[in-house]
Motif scaffolding. Structure first.
Motif, mmCIF file in Angstrom:
data_model
loop_
_atom_site.group_PDB
_atom_site.id
_atom_site.type_symbol
_atom_site.label_atom_id
_atom_site.label_comp_id
_atom_site.label_asym_id
_atom_site.label_seq_id
_atom_site.Cartn_x
_atom_site.Cartn_y
_atom_site.Cartn_z
ATOM 1 N N VAL A 84 17.025 -6.074 15.688
ATOM 2 C CA VAL A 84 17.432 -7.163 16.586
ATOM 3 C C VAL A 84 18.897 -7.534 15.218
ATOM 4 N N GLN A 87 22.442 -6.544 16.772
ATOM 5 C CA GLN A 87 23.480 -7.099 17.334
ATOM 6 C C GLN A 87 24.482 -8.641 16.539
ATOM 7 N N LEU A 101 20.414 -16.877 17.674
ATOM 8 C CA LEU A 101 19.207 -16.053 18.398
ATOM 9 C C LEU A 101 17.902 -16.790 18.193
ATOM 10 N N LEU A 103 16.704 -17.027 15.124
ATOM 11 C CA LEU A 103 15.643 -16.552 14.380
ATOM 12 C C LEU A 103 15.513 -17.237 12.865
#
Length: 123
Positions: A84, A87, A101, A103
């Motif tokens: 991930v 990105q 995102l 996160l």
């Protein structure tokens, strides 16, 4: 004493991990934090490949590095989750304001630190 390339890469990874730990404030761009974590992971995976004696291309693509580890009999199931972060490397180089995102920064830092710590014990 001459340090091995793997040791140097892991030292840089730790430095970037420390820097990322200061980027938890909500007003700090996730992209800036994510790029640092990406660098931690990239350097760590490259250090692992160095210790295995596996040559790798000049790349920042975590998938390629993880695939090389897999091809050399490393169990990559836990590593695949890190993809991930590709990105961040791609978007931060080409977009001024990438989509977040959302996160959990502390969670991912702990995962990255676990990887660095594990590799630091590999002879």
């Amino acid at each position: 004493m001459i340090e091995s390339k793997a040791t140097i890469l892991l030292r840089i990874a730790r430095r970037d991990l420390v820097a990322a730990s200061f980027l938890h404030e909500p007003h700090v761009s996730e992209a800036s934090w994510g790029l640092l974590i990406h660098q931690v992971l990239e350097k760590s995976l490259k250090a692992w490949l160095v210790t295995l004696g596996v040559p790798f291309p000049s790349t920042d693509d975590l998938r390629i590095l993880i695939d090389l580890l897999y091809q050399n009999d490393v169990d990559v199931r836990e590593l695949n989750q890190f993809i991930v972060f590709n990105q961040f490397a791609a978007q931060c180089h080409h977009a001024s304001d990438p989509d977040p995102l959302h996160l959990n920064r502390r969670f991912w830092e702990m995962r990255a630190e676990e990887l660095v710590n594990h590799l630091s014990t590999v002879p």
